[in-house]
Enzyme design. Structure first.
Site, short mmCIF file in Angstrom:
data_model
loop_
_atom_site.label_atom_id
_atom_site.label_comp_id
_atom_site.label_asym_id
_atom_site.label_seq_id
_atom_site.Cartn_x
_atom_site.Cartn_y
_atom_site.Cartn_z
CE LYS A 36 45.38 47.04 19.34
NZ LYS A 36 44.50 47.85 20.50
CB THR A 55 38.99 51.78 31.78
OG1 THR A 55 38.49 50.52 32.23
CG2 THR A 55 38.02 52.35 30.89
CB THR A 79 35.63 47.87 33.51
OG1 THR A 79 35.32 46.42 33.08
CG2 THR A 79 35.37 47.90 34.97
CG PHE A 122 30.12 39.97 33.49
CD1 PHE A 122 30.34 40.76 34.50
CD2 PHE A 122 28.77 40.18 32.75
CE1 PHE A 122 29.51 41.52 35.02
CE2 PHE A 122 27.80 41.07 33.25
CZ PHE A 122 28.11 41.99 34.56
CE LYS A 147 34.45 43.60 34.31
NZ LYS A 147 34.49 43.53 32.95
CG LEU A 181 37.68 29.49 47.71
CD1 LEU A 181 36.81 28.47 48.63
CD2 LEU A 181 37.85 30.57 48.46
CB ALA A 217 46.30 29.59 48.05
CB CYS A 221 40.24 42.61 34.84
SG CYS A 221 40.16 42.78 32.84
C1 UGA Z 1 38.45 38.67 35.37
C2 UGA Z 1 37.10 38.08 35.53
O1 UGA Z 1 37.02 36.97 35.93
C3 UGA Z 1 36.07 38.45 34.59
O2 UGA Z 1 34.93 37.98 34.86
C4 UGA Z 1 36.06 39.82 33.86
O3 UGA Z 1 34.97 39.81 32.82
C5 UGA Z 1 37.39 39.85 33.57
O4 UGA Z 1 38.14 40.21 34.68
C6 UGA Z 1 37.33 41.59 33.05
O5 UGA Z 1 37.05 42.43 33.85
O6 UGA Z 1 37.40 41.84 31.56
P1 UGA Z 1 40.41 37.58 33.65
O7 UGA Z 1 41.20 39.08 34.10
O8 UGA Z 1 40.35 37.02 32.20
O9 UGA Z 1 38.94 37.64 34.13
O10 UGA Z 1 40.92 36.57 34.75
P2 UGA Z 1 40.38 35.63 35.86
O11 UGA Z 1 40.09 34.43 35.53
O12 UGA Z 1 39.45 36.35 36.73
O13 UGA Z 1 41.79 35.63 36.56
C7 UGA Z 1 42.36 36.54 37.33
C8 UGA Z 1 43.45 36.47 38.15
O14 UGA Z 1 43.31 35.53 39.22
C9 UGA Z 1 44.68 35.34 37.50
O15 UGA Z 1 45.92 35.82 37.63
C10 UGA Z 1 44.48 34.05 38.20
O16 UGA Z 1 45.63 33.34 38.03
C11 UGA Z 1 44.21 34.44 39.68
N1 UGA Z 1 43.48 33.48 40.39
C12 UGA Z 1 42.05 32.99 39.77
C13 UGA Z 1 43.83 32.81 41.45
O17 UGA Z 1 44.82 33.17 41.76
N2 UGA Z 1 43.18 32.12 42.27
C14 UGA Z 1 41.69 31.62 41.79
O18 UGA Z 1 41.55 30.78 42.56
C15 UGA Z 1 41.51 32.14 40.61
#
Ligand code: UGA
Length: 433
Positions: free
Chosen positions: A35, A85, A121, A147, A205, A251, A253, A261
């Site tokens: 890496k 983590t 986290t 975040f 968080k 929201l 679905a 995460c």
């Molecule tokens: C998430 C949080 O949104 C961040 O704020 C946080 O910093 C991060 O985890 C972390 O803990 O490091 P991330 O994992 O990059 O970020 O992805 P998200 O955009 O939150 O999406 C997560 C999952 O939810 C994806 O599989 C996405 O497809 C799904 N999702 C999202 C849905 O099924 N429906 C939605 O309306 C939105």
């Protein structure tokens, strides 16, 4: 400022490059030599829009370097801990091995008065435990949760929507001043900043991620009800989303949430709450997890039903492997899970993803991967969209129909227009619509 960043994964590598791009002098440290070699050569070990640019600019400026040697952190005044983590192999809790190791590696090299800043986290209570070790070495500890969203990581790091500093009471002003200097650009731009204690910072968080996961599972629960009543969950989300107290974001679905995460954070939070004797307070997160996992199976069942219950030997094109678009991350990916489950039932699954094939192949060499969408579609008897990459959202229903053997589409992310696809001769099935 002179900074070190322990951990060069999705969080640490972005943080290191972003901090250097803001003018700080940064050393990124990670024990994985491969890496470090890649990053030092300006190559990103994972796909993240905007990262290659700030990485090469910062390397060229001389303000950013990478090493496997923790001793090279000795010069820095502020040390970020940005290691992973993940979920423990033997349970729901967080595996703290990497955090503990990073702090142990750093401690012998700490200058008196240095500030160690946790970004990972972690289970609530971790910062208080680590502060004892750091304080014994003559340094101080703060907790500053991150975040960032994958796919928007660079922007979220440089222009965060809020900053949270968990600091020790005794050094509150001093530590706040240092962190304000680190984030001076965001502070000058008026970014809201909350200065608090360790436990609150740690909880902010996991509470945020739990809330987001709950929002997604809520709408997926509505999708389950919509499926038995003939309602349309997308319109329902639009309608309730107009209420500003509810909001339309998160929201959507579909096959639900995945990634490195949300899934592990709600499980680790549940495990930690149980340790604290307050399992009942977050018991609902177990249902959030269950609803989420049910949606993957639901999509598989819909596909199998379309073949009258026997998918063995049938050609299914699965579009998407990453847990979300603009990422090559397949950790706990619903898309990959659906492909694997269909393959497990004997389907001839051909998967495509613009960025995640390499990662998926490493984990699941038994799957068949296509280099292009066309190659995946050719002769397909069902098309399953499971990651909403732009190129899938923009597929032309008429042109695509000509490529497949049977125009049957499953919209696992509710991103295709049912009327358009049906109009082009497709049998369209969404999730709860
Ligand atoms: C998430 C949080 O949104 C961040 O704020 C946080 O910093 C991060 O985890 C972390 O803990 O490091 P991330 O994992 O990059 O970020 O992805 P998200 O955009 O939150 O999406 C997560 C999952 O939810 C994806 O599989 C996405 O497809 C799904 N999702 C999202 C849905 O099924 N429906 C939605 O309306 C939105």
């Amino acid at each position: 400022m002179k900074l070190s960043v322990f951990g060069c994964g999705y969080l640490g590598a972005v943080h290191a490059a972003a901090m250097a791009s803001l003018g700080h002098d940064v050393v990124g440290i990670d024990p994985v030599a491969e890496k470090i070699a890649k990053l030092s050569a300006g190559e990103t070990p994972f796909f993240e829009p905007g990262l290659p640019e700030i990485l090469s600019q910062s390397l060229a400026s001389g303000r950013l370097r990478f090493t496997t040697d923790p001793a090279e952190a000795a010069d820095a005044d502020v040390h970020f801990i940005g290691v992973g983590t993940p979920q423990r192999r033997d349970g729901a809790g967080a595996d703290m091995t990497y955090v503990n190791q990073a702090v142990a590696d750093l401690i012998p090299h700490l200058k008196p008065g240095a500030l160690v800043v946790g970004k990972s986290t972690v289970p609530v209570g971790t910062a208080a435990r680590l502060a004892e070790l750091v304080n014994a070495a003559g340094a101080r500890l703060a907790w500053n949760p991150e975040f960032l969203r994958e796919g928007f990581a660079v922007k979220d790091t440089i222009e965060p929507d809020r900053l949270v500093y968990g600091v020790a009471d005794a050094s509150k002003e001093q530590d706040t001043t240092i962190l304000d200097e680190v984030y001076s650009r965001a502070i000058a731009a008026g970014t809201p900043r909350i200065v608090t204690d360790y436990a609150t910072a740690e909880l902010v968080k996991v509470a945020a991620n739990s809330f987001l996961a709950t929002k997604i599972s809520f709408i997926n629960a509505m999708a389950e009800i919509a499926e038995v009543t003939g309602a349309d969950v997308t319109q329902l989300a639009d309608a309730i989303g107009h209420d500003a107290r509810i909001g339309r974001r998160f929201l959507n679905a579909g096959v639900g949430f995945g990634g490195g995460c949300l899934p592990k954070d709600i499980r680790a939070f549940t495990a930690r709450a149980e340790e604290l004797g307050k399992g009942e307070s977050v018991a609902f997160l177990k249902q959030v997890d269950e609803i989420n996992l049910r949606r993957r199976q639901r999509l598989v069942d819909l596909v199998v039903d379309s073949f009258d219950g026997r998918v063995f030997g049938r050609h299914v094109a699965v579009l998407g492997l990453a847990f979300k678009p603009d990422s090559d991350d397949i950790r706990d990916s619903p898309a990959l899970d659906v492909a694997v489950r269909l393959k497990g039932l004997g389907a001839e699954v051909v998967s495509h993803d613009p960025e995640a094939i390499e990662n998926a192949r490493r984990l699941h060499p038994q799957l068949t991967y296509a280099d292009s969408v066309d190659a995946a579609l050719e002769g397909a008897e069902a098309v399953v969209v499971v990651t909403e990459w732009k190129q899938y959202r923009e597929l032309d229903a008429v042109v695509t129909a000509a490529k497949v053997a049977r125009p049957v589409v499953f919209d696992g992310r509710n991103v295709l227009d049912p009327a358009t696809w049906r109009g082009a001769g497709w049998t369209y099935t969404g999730m709860g619509r």
